[in-house]
Design a protein around this motif. Structure first.
Motif, short mmCIF file in Angstrom:
data_model
loop_
_atom_site.label_atom_id
_atom_site.label_comp_id
_atom_site.label_asym_id
_atom_site.label_seq_id
_atom_site.Cartn_x
_atom_site.Cartn_y
_atom_site.Cartn_z
N PRO A 52 0.80 -1.22 0.00
CA PRO A 52 0.00 0.00 0.00
C PRO A 52 0.83 1.28 0.00
N ASP A 53 2.12 1.18 0.30
CA ASP A 53 2.99 2.35 0.35
C ASP A 53 3.71 2.61 -0.98
N HIS A 54 3.51 1.73 -1.96
CA HIS A 54 4.17 1.90 -3.26
C HIS A 54 3.41 2.93 -4.07
N LEU A 55 4.14 3.78 -4.77
CA LEU A 55 3.52 4.86 -5.55
C LEU A 55 2.54 4.34 -6.61
N ILE A 56 2.86 3.23 -7.24
CA ILE A 56 1.97 2.67 -8.27
C ILE A 56 0.62 2.29 -7.65
N ILE A 57 0.65 1.62 -6.53
CA ILE A 57 -0.60 1.21 -5.86
C ILE A 57 -1.38 2.42 -5.39
N MET A 58 -0.70 3.42 -4.86
CA MET A 58 -1.39 4.62 -4.39
C MET A 58 -2.07 5.36 -5.55
N GLU A 59 -1.37 5.48 -6.69
CA GLU A 59 -1.95 6.16 -7.85
C GLU A 59 -3.10 5.37 -8.45
N LEU A 60 -2.96 4.04 -8.51
CA LEU A 60 -4.05 3.21 -9.01
C LEU A 60 -5.29 3.36 -8.14
N LYS A 61 -5.09 3.42 -6.84
CA LYS A 61 -6.23 3.59 -5.93
C LYS A 61 -6.92 4.92 -6.17
N LYS A 62 -6.12 6.00 -6.33
CA LYS A 62 -6.70 7.32 -6.60
C LYS A 62 -7.53 7.30 -7.88
N LYS A 63 -6.97 6.72 -8.94
CA LYS A 63 -7.67 6.67 -10.23
C LYS A 63 -8.91 5.79 -10.15
N ALA A 64 -8.83 4.70 -9.42
CA ALA A 64 -9.98 3.80 -9.27
C ALA A 64 -11.08 4.47 -8.45
N ASP A 65 -10.70 5.27 -7.46
CA ASP A 65 -11.69 5.98 -6.65
C ASP A 65 -12.43 7.02 -7.49
N LEU A 66 -11.74 7.62 -8.47
CA LEU A 66 -12.36 8.61 -9.35
C LEU A 66 -13.35 7.97 -10.32
N ASN A 67 -12.96 6.81 -10.86
CA ASN A 67 -13.81 6.14 -11.85
C ASN A 67 -13.61 4.63 -11.75
#
Length: 133
Positions: free
Chosen positions: A68-83
């Motif tokens: 959960p602390d990896h930048l890729i996972i954090m960005e994917l979560k942000k994008k998934a939360d948006l759409n």
């Protein structure tokens, strides 16, 4: 983890969990305590007189561990939360899953799907419009 279970599907992983051991990788595939290792799965698939019922049961016991602390996972979560229906996010999650399979020593059921997914991601990165071909 929510996006990963939806995108990878129930048939591909038994469980998605937060990793306590990953530091530099965004995710990894591990087998459950009673599941086959990547090498054992490869050996059993190569057997001429194998029992396909046990192959499906034992091969399905993979766990996807996320960092959960990896930048890729954090960005994917942000994008998934948006759409939640973003095709690019689903492609990226599946790409992460398939590269984790390969890095863990497993083989892919359909390598052509991985190559077409990689090409779509390259097109997206280069800003090339997908015309459906």
């Amino acid at each position: 983890a929510e996006v990963s279970t939806q995108s990878t599907g129930d048939a591909k992983v038994e469980k998605v969990c937060v990793s306590q051991r990953l530091v530099t990788s965004p995710c990894c595939i591990v087998t459950s305590q009673y599941g086959w290792t990547a090498n054992m799965e490869r050996i059993m698939k190569a057997q001429a007189l194998r029992d396909n019922s046990s192959l499906g049961y034992m091969a399905a016991k993979k766990h996807l561990e996320l960092n959960p602390d990896h930048l890729i996972i954090m960005e994917l979560k942000k994008k998934a939360d948006l759409n939640k229906n973003d095709k690019a996010v689903k492609d990226l999650v599946l790409l992460l899953f398939e590269t984790s399979l390969l890095a863990s020593g497993f083989s892919l059921e359909d390598p052509t799907t991985l190559s077409s997914r990689i090409l779509r991601i390259i097109e997206l990165g280069l800003g090339i419009e997908d015309d459906g071909t």
